[in-house]
Every structure is written in C-alpha cells, then in structure tokens.
Design a protein around this motif. Structure first.
Motif, PDB file in Angstrom:
ATOM      1  N   ALA A  64       0.837  -1.205   0.000  1.00 30.52           N
ATOM      2  CA  ALA A  64       0.000   0.000   0.000  1.00 30.52           C
ATOM      3  C   ALA A  64       0.871   1.253   0.000  1.00 30.52           C
ATOM      4  N   PHE A  65       1.956   1.232   0.776  1.00 28.71           N
ATOM      5  CA  PHE A  65       2.875   2.372   0.776  1.00 28.71           C
ATOM      6  C   PHE A  65       3.548   2.527  -0.587  1.00 28.71           C
ATOM      7  N   ILE A  66       4.048   1.436  -1.144  1.00 32.57           N
ATOM      8  CA  ILE A  66       4.806   1.494  -2.394  1.00 32.57           C
ATOM      9  C   ILE A  66       3.945   2.005  -3.541  1.00 32.57           C
ATOM     10  N   THR A  67       2.674   1.613  -3.561  1.00 38.08           N
ATOM     11  CA  THR A  67       1.772   2.056  -4.634  1.00 38.08           C
ATOM     12  C   THR A  67       1.040   3.349  -4.306  1.00 38.08           C
ATOM     13  N   GLY A  68       0.972   3.684  -3.018  1.00 32.49           N
ATOM     14  CA  GLY A  68       0.150   4.824  -2.610  1.00 32.49           C
ATOM     15  C   GLY A  68      -1.329   4.517  -2.653  1.00 32.49           C
ATOM     16  N   GLN A  69      -1.683   3.217  -2.664  1.00 32.35           N
ATOM     17  CA  GLN A  69      -3.083   2.790  -2.762  1.00 32.35           C
ATOM     18  C   GLN A  69      -3.379   1.763  -1.670  1.00 32.35           C
ATOM     19  N   PRO A 104       1.930   1.032 -10.352  1.00 33.91           N
ATOM     20  CA  PRO A 104       3.383   1.035 -10.231  1.00 33.91           C
ATOM     21  C   PRO A 104       3.835   1.687  -8.937  1.00 33.91           C
ATOM     22  N   PRO A 105       5.090   1.466  -8.543  1.00 32.07           N
ATOM     23  CA  PRO A 105       5.631   2.171  -7.381  1.00 32.07           C
ATOM     24  C   PRO A 105       5.583   3.677  -7.588  1.00 32.07           C
ATOM     25  N   PHE A 106       5.328   4.414  -6.525  1.00 34.39           N
ATOM     26  CA  PHE A 106       5.231   5.873  -6.645  1.00 34.39           C
ATOM     27  C   PHE A 106       6.547   6.485  -7.085  1.00 34.39           C
ATOM     28  N   TYR A 107       7.649   5.765  -6.868  1.00 29.34           N
ATOM     29  CA  TYR A 107       8.964   6.288  -7.209  1.00 29.34           C
ATOM     30  C   TYR A 107       9.409   5.875  -8.626  1.00 29.34           C
ATOM     31  N   ALA A 108       8.519   5.270  -9.400  1.00 30.70           N
ATOM     32  CA  ALA A 108       8.813   4.954 -10.804  1.00 30.70           C
ATOM     33  C   ALA A 108       8.584   6.220 -11.626  1.00 30.70           C
ATOM     34  N   LEU A 109       9.599   7.060 -11.714  1.00 30.36           N
ATOM     35  CA  LEU A 109       9.448   8.439 -12.201  1.00 30.36           C
ATOM     36  C   LEU A 109      10.065   8.700 -13.572  1.00 30.36           C
ATOM     37  N   GLY A 110      10.551   7.652 -14.230  1.00 26.80           N
ATOM     38  CA  GLY A 110      11.067   7.842 -15.574  1.00 26.80           C
ATOM     39  C   GLY A 110      12.459   8.453 -15.614  1.00 26.80           C
ATOM     40  N   ASP A 111      12.860   8.902 -16.814  1.00 23.09           N
ATOM     41  CA  ASP A 111      14.229   9.350 -17.050  1.00 23.09           C
ATOM     42  C   ASP A 111      14.575  10.688 -16.402  1.00 23.09           C
ATOM     43  N   ARG A 112      13.575  11.448 -16.009  1.00 23.59           N
ATOM     44  CA  ARG A 112      13.861  12.789 -15.492  1.00 23.59           C
ATOM     45  C   ARG A 112      14.504  12.752 -14.109  1.00 23.59           C
ATOM     46  N   LEU A 526       2.612   9.324   2.895  1.00 24.04           N
ATOM     47  CA  LEU A 526       4.042   9.518   2.675  1.00 24.04           C
ATOM     48  C   LEU A 526       4.431   9.568   1.198  1.00 24.04           C
ATOM     49  N   PRO A 527       3.885   8.714   0.304  1.00 19.56           N
ATOM     50  CA  PRO A 527       4.277   8.831  -1.107  1.00 19.56           C
ATOM     51  C   PRO A 527       4.055  10.230  -1.696  1.00 19.56           C
ATOM     52  N   PRO A 528       2.876  10.842  -1.531  1.00 16.31           N
ATOM     53  CA  PRO A 528       2.742  12.206  -2.068  1.00 16.31           C
ATOM     54  C   PRO A 528       3.642  13.213  -1.354  1.00 16.31           C
ATOM     55  N   THR A 529       3.948  12.972  -0.082  1.00 13.52           N
ATOM     56  CA  THR A 529       4.862  13.864   0.631  1.00 13.52           C
ATOM     57  C   THR A 529       6.269  13.776   0.046  1.00 13.52           C
ATOM     58  N   ILE A 530       6.727  12.569  -0.225  1.00 12.30           N
ATOM     59  CA  ILE A 530       8.053  12.385  -0.814  1.00 12.30           C
ATOM     60  C   ILE A 530       8.124  13.047  -2.187  1.00 12.30           C
ATOM     61  N   LEU A 531       7.097  12.852  -3.000  1.00 12.75           N
ATOM     62  CA  LEU A 531       7.081  13.469  -4.329  1.00 12.75           C
ATOM     63  C   LEU A 531       7.055  14.993  -4.215  1.00 12.75           C
ATOM     64  N   ALA A 536       8.389  16.650  -7.644  1.00 14.08           N
ATOM     65  CA  ALA A 536       7.880  15.795  -8.719  1.00 14.08           C
ATOM     66  C   ALA A 536       6.356  15.856  -8.751  1.00 14.08           C
ATOM     67  N   PRO A 537       5.757  15.596  -9.902  1.00 14.40           N
ATOM     68  CA  PRO A 537       4.290  15.597  -9.986  1.00 14.40           C
ATOM     69  C   PRO A 537       3.681  14.479  -9.156  1.00 14.40           C
ATOM     70  N   ILE A 538       2.526  14.759  -8.583  1.00 18.50           N
ATOM     71  CA  ILE A 538       1.822  13.769  -7.760  1.00 18.50           C
ATOM     72  C   ILE A 538       0.645  13.217  -8.559  1.00 18.50           C
ATOM     73  N   PRO A 539       0.636  11.931  -8.891  1.00 14.56           N
ATOM     74  CA  PRO A 539      -0.490  11.359  -9.629  1.00 14.56           C
ATOM     75  C   PRO A 539      -1.802  11.492  -8.860  1.00 14.56           C
ATOM     76  N   GLU A 540      -2.867  11.779  -9.562  1.00 13.48           N
ATOM     77  CA  GLU A 540      -4.173  11.906  -8.909  1.00 13.48           C
ATOM     78  C   GLU A 540      -4.627  10.591  -8.299  1.00 13.48           C
ATOM     79  N   SER A 541      -4.074   9.485  -8.759  1.00 16.43           N
ATOM     80  CA  SER A 541      -4.502   8.177  -8.263  1.00 16.43           C
ATOM     81  C   SER A 541      -4.035   7.896  -6.839  1.00 16.43           C
ATOM     82  N   LEU A 542      -3.004   8.608  -6.364  1.00 14.62           N
ATOM     83  CA  LEU A 542      -2.534   8.364  -5.000  1.00 14.62           C
ATOM     84  C   LEU A 542      -3.618   8.734  -4.000  1.00 14.62           C
ATOM     85  N   GLU A 543      -3.827   7.863  -3.019  1.00 17.95           N
ATOM     86  CA  GLU A 543      -4.927   8.064  -2.072  1.00 17.95           C
ATOM     87  C   GLU A 543      -4.564   9.000  -0.926  1.00 17.95           C
TER      88      GLU A 543
END
Length: 554
Positions: A64-69, A104-112, A526-531, A536-543
């Motif tokens: 749940a932490f890793i996905t933010g869900q 996906p994990p909240f920290y899967a943020l791509g090449d940037r 915590l995931p949106p706090t870390i982002l 970094a952008p925070i996905p709307e899907s994070l709870e």
C-alpha cells in the motif's frame, strides 16, 4: 533543478519503544532528527464494504505504501492465496508479492529523476526507474527475489560486503538459547553491513531520491520482545525479573548509531525522511489466528468434538508454559492434539516426530505437510484443511487479524452453506467469537468483527478472500475460554512480538519547521509527501495527502 531526498524506511521500528528510549537517553540520533524537523505518528486503514477499518498486516501495508493505494484498491492483501476450487492455499517466499502491473511504485518516475532503491520489502523491479534497484538483500522474509538492476550489482555488493546473515534464517524460537545467541550477533552484523552498503550506494551518483529500508527491527521485534518489555507475560521468567541485558534495546541502539553515521554522509541541504509504517508490540494475535480461531470453528462445526489444546473449563488455569519440551513451536502444538487416553496424553510430548506423522482428529500432521512443501504447513490453521469442505466456515491463514471463509454453495467446490443462510451464519459466528475471553483475566478478546462483502456472491476479484475479519483486542494470553465450546489452552507462546497499528515519520530539510508535530496521518500520506519534497508531480490516483504544506515553515 531537482531537490535531493533521502528516505530511510524502518521495518517495524516501534514508535512507543523509540519514544521511551529517547526519553531515557539511548537513541540520540533519532532524538536529533526529531528535533531538527517535523514528526507525526502514523496509522493504517483499509476499506471493507466501503468503511475504513484499522490495519496491522505487514503484508498489506508495504505494498500500500509502495503504490500509494490501499489494498481494497489494488486487491493485494496477503502473501498467500486461497483457491475455492480445491480448498488449497498457496504461497511463495519470493514470488508472492504484489506485481505492480496496474499500480506502479510511486517512485517509478522515468528518465527525469535519478532514483536508487535498496532492499525495500514486497517491492518489484520497475522499468520506469532511472538509476539502480537492489531487492532482497536482507530483511525478514521480504517476498522478493535477491536481484538487482544493473544485473551484476547484486553480486558486486555481496562480494564486497557479504550476504545478509538473517535473510530467511530468523525462524527460531524464544526458548532456544543457541538461536538467541545467533540472532543477537546476526542483527549486529546485518546492521553493520547494511550501513556500509548504503554509504557506498549514496556515493555512486547524485540521486534525486535514495530510498532504502532497514529490515533488522522486524526480526528483532519478533524474536526479542519478550526479553525486553515487561508487558510480555514471559518477561519475568526470561530476564530474571528485568535484571538481564535488553537485547532489543541493543538492536535499536545499533540502528540508531547506523542512522547517525548514514546522515553524516548526506549534505545538510538534503531532505531526509525516516519512517516506520507500523510498530511491534506484544504478540496478541498469532495464537488467536493460528490456534484459537481454527479450533473454535472446528468445535462449532463438529459439536462435542475437540481437536487441539483441550483445557479444563471452569477451573483455575495452570501456569503458563515457560519451558517447552520440543525443538519447535509447531512440534509443541502438534503434541497437544486431543488424546482421550490419559497415559498416551502424558507421553505424547516426548514421542519422536517419526511417530507423529499420522492424522489426528481429522487434522493433518505438520511433518508430512512440510515434506510436501504445503504453504504454511507448520501453522495449525492449515492442519484443519482436510476438513474445510465439510465445515460451514473455516479459518484461513493470518498473522494479525483473524480470517473466516464461509463454505458457500456455488463458490466453493463443495459448498454447503446456501446464500439464504449466509447472513444468519455470519451473525452466529460473530456472536460466538465475541464471547471469547482471556481464561486468566476474563477480559474479552475480540475488538470488532467486520464483513468484507455486501452480498454473499459479490465477485470483485480485489476483495479479501475472507468473508469475516476479526480484529483482536490488545489482550495477550495463552488460555482462551468460550462459554459455547469450552477452553483452549494453556498453549505455548509463539513469536514474542507482533505488528501493531502504530508507526511514525520524521522529516527534516530546507524550510521544514523544527519541532512541528502533526496528527491524523497515515502511511499512505508519505508517497505524495516524498514526491512533494522532490518537486515531482503527484499522480491523482494516490490516495494519501501530502504533508508538505503542514511541515514547511512560513
């Protein structure tokens, strides 16, 4: 320019113990980190039938932490699966984790963003991580393979710093002095090696996010709690009434020292988050989940019969078991299968395991189950599995909450409960369980029972497999009384510590107001706090909700 963030997870580093030992002057680095930034206690919840309820399961909290869900959204609840087509349970120590395909994990943020991930339990590789990933180096049964990206990095790390001494090895027993000597030394070695690996990885690049989890508190809490805390019933017997050295404090201090050394390697302008998603307290739940629940359901389904741990109702309970005879808890419990012959009952604990292979009272012997590699074959819950098809309701494996599955017509292969009986049966079972009491104090053992389905045949694949979830009260005992089905116990205590729904987070860095304390925070915040800290952008899907606005100084 991206903001640098270091996140240090602590698997089951208990906030109650931490606060106590900080106050006593033991954990100076954690005290300093707390004073330099913001602090919040954390809790965990999950939805059953749309209602939020408390959550303790480590299997559920980390994904749940890793996905933010929450689990009701991802559908991942436990590191095992029940199969209604044949009444079996499957599990795999390295391949039973969440697959992260849909979430996906909240920290899967791509090449940037440059991201380093080291030893996060229940995690999996992500193709969207630009950096390095090391999984399954240590920890307490992390349910991942021991692998890395780049592929050769894992072997490089182990050749330089060694393998983790605890991984898949911390399954000993509290009465085994040889094991306790080993785990004490292994925890020190594991903590020391982990620190050196983290220091190495930190220097390999200028990471936007460096995320690691310290796994040692999990093993230490399970194995050493009874030799540390007076609220465990075995404490006075194992510590000479508190005069023996405290091995759990020793481990917590070693981790505190390692955190201090690691923070000394990090530039002052780096954001640092240190957190534990849940805590570790006296083991109130595992005897209830492993022994009491399956046995009560056995007696419920087969009136007048007893399968395991028969006790004498209405009498003063005998003393707790402080010197188990056999070399395993599983063996101790199997020796307590009901035997009407008093002479056989007396000698049973001393019989070699070679003569304890046959079923008893309809229960499978755990010894052949282990040889056949049956999932959780050591657990009494699974010994009742051959009878599940005959039972109206049966217990599924669990470690924190109790899980009951209804043997429903049209859903289970040999279901015997009609849909019209489902509600009344659930109500009857709740009534029976809510009358359970501690045989030593008379206090109730059930805090709450919740249903997971609005209708019997609700078919959402993301639902928990259990129909009823029992949330146990904070009452630890070895004797269990039911006015309906008699006494169970005394039974030998299992692992000393278990997971409690209490965690914490500390955050420090530029602009964060020192001494800030927050309330009503959850691990999924915590995931949106870390982002947010990373910019970094925070996905709307994070709870969860970012805590950043509440901790940044105005």
């Amino acid at each position: 320019m991206n903001k640098q963030v270091v996140v240090i997870g602590l698997d089951s580093y208990d906030p109650h113990l931490m606060k106590t030992w900080i106050a006593q002057g033991h954990l100076n680095h954690f005290k300093q980190l707390w004073e330099q930034g913001a602090y919040a206690d954390l809790s965990n919840t999950v939805r059953y039938c749309g209602e939020l309820e408390e959550l303790k399961s480590n299997d559920t909290i980390w994904p749940a932490f890793i996905t933010g869900q929450r689990a009701d959204k991802t559908g991942y609840w436990l590191a095992c699966q029940y199969h209604p087509d044949d009444y079996t349970v499957t599990s795999d120590l390295v391949n039973s984790g969440f697959d992260y395909k849909d979430y996906p994990p909240f920290y899967a943020l791509g090449d940037r963003y440059k991201v380093a991930v080291f030893d996060v339990p229940y995690a999996q590789f992500s193709d969207q991580i630009h950096g390095l990933q090391i999984l399954g180096w240590g920890g307490h049964f992390p349910y991942v393979n021991s692998v890395s990206r780049p592929e050769n990095l894992f072997s490089e790390i182990t050749q330089t710093y060694g393998k983790n001494p605890i991984l898949f090895e911390d399954g000993g027993h509290w009465w085994d002095k040889k094991y306790l000597t080993w785990i004490d030394q292994a925890l020190d070695e594991s903590t020391s090696r982990r620190l050196e690996i983290c220091k190495d990885l930190l220097k390999r690049d200028s990471w936007d996010l460096f995320f690691t989890v310290v796994g040692e508190p999990h093993a230490a809490g399970h194995d050493l709690y009874n030799r540390s805390q007076p609220d465990h019933p075995l404490y006075p017997y194992l510590t000479n009434n508190g005069t023996s050295p405290d091995p759990l404090l020793k481990s917590y201090k070693a981790i505190d020292n390692a955190i201090g050394q690691l923070l000394a390697e990090i530039p002052e302008d780096t954001y640092v988050m240190c957190f534990s998603p849940n805590g570790m307290g006296p083991n109130i739940s595992e005897l209830l989940c492993h022994v009491v629940l399956p046995e009560i359901l056995y007696r419920f389904n087969f009136p007048g019969k007893v399968a395991l741990a028969a006790g004498d109702s209405g009498t003063t309970p005998p003393p707790m078991i402080t010197k188990p005879i056999r070399n395993s808890w599983m063996g101790e419990m199997w020796s307590k299968t009901y035997e009407p012959n008093p002479l056989k009952r007396l000698i049973k604990p001393w019989i070699p395991k070679e003569f304890l292979q046959a079923p008893q009272n309809g229960l499978s012997s755990p010894y052949p189950l282990l040889e056949q590699e049956v999932a959780f074959g050591w657990m009494p819950t699974m010994w009742y599995q051959p009878l599940w098809h005959q039972m109206k309701a049966f217990a599924l494996p669990g470690f924190t909450d109790g899980y009951i599955r209804i043997n429903l017509e049209g859903r289970e292969k040999n279901g015997i409960v009609a849909a019209s009986e489902y509600d009344s049966l659930c109500t009857e079972l709740c009534d029976v369980l809510c009358r359970l009491t501690d045989g030593r104090t008379g206090k109730p053992l059930v805090k709450k029972i919740v249903r997971t389905r609005k209708t019997p045949y609700e078919a959402d694949p993301k639902l928990l497999e259990a129909d009823l979830v029992i949330i146990w009260d904070e009452q630890m005992t070895d004797v269990f009384d039911s006015p309906d089905f008699g006494r169970i116990g005394p039974v030998p205590y299992f692992r000393p510590g278990s997971h409690w729904n209490r965690g914490f987070v500390m955050v420090k860095g530029p602009g964060i107001a020192p001494g800030t304390t927050l309330s009503n925070c959850e691990t999924i915040d915590l995931p949106p706090t870390i982002l947010s800290l990373m910019g970094a952008p925070i996905p709307e899907s994070l709870e969860g909700t970012s805590l950043l606005k509440s901790i940044v100084a105005v």
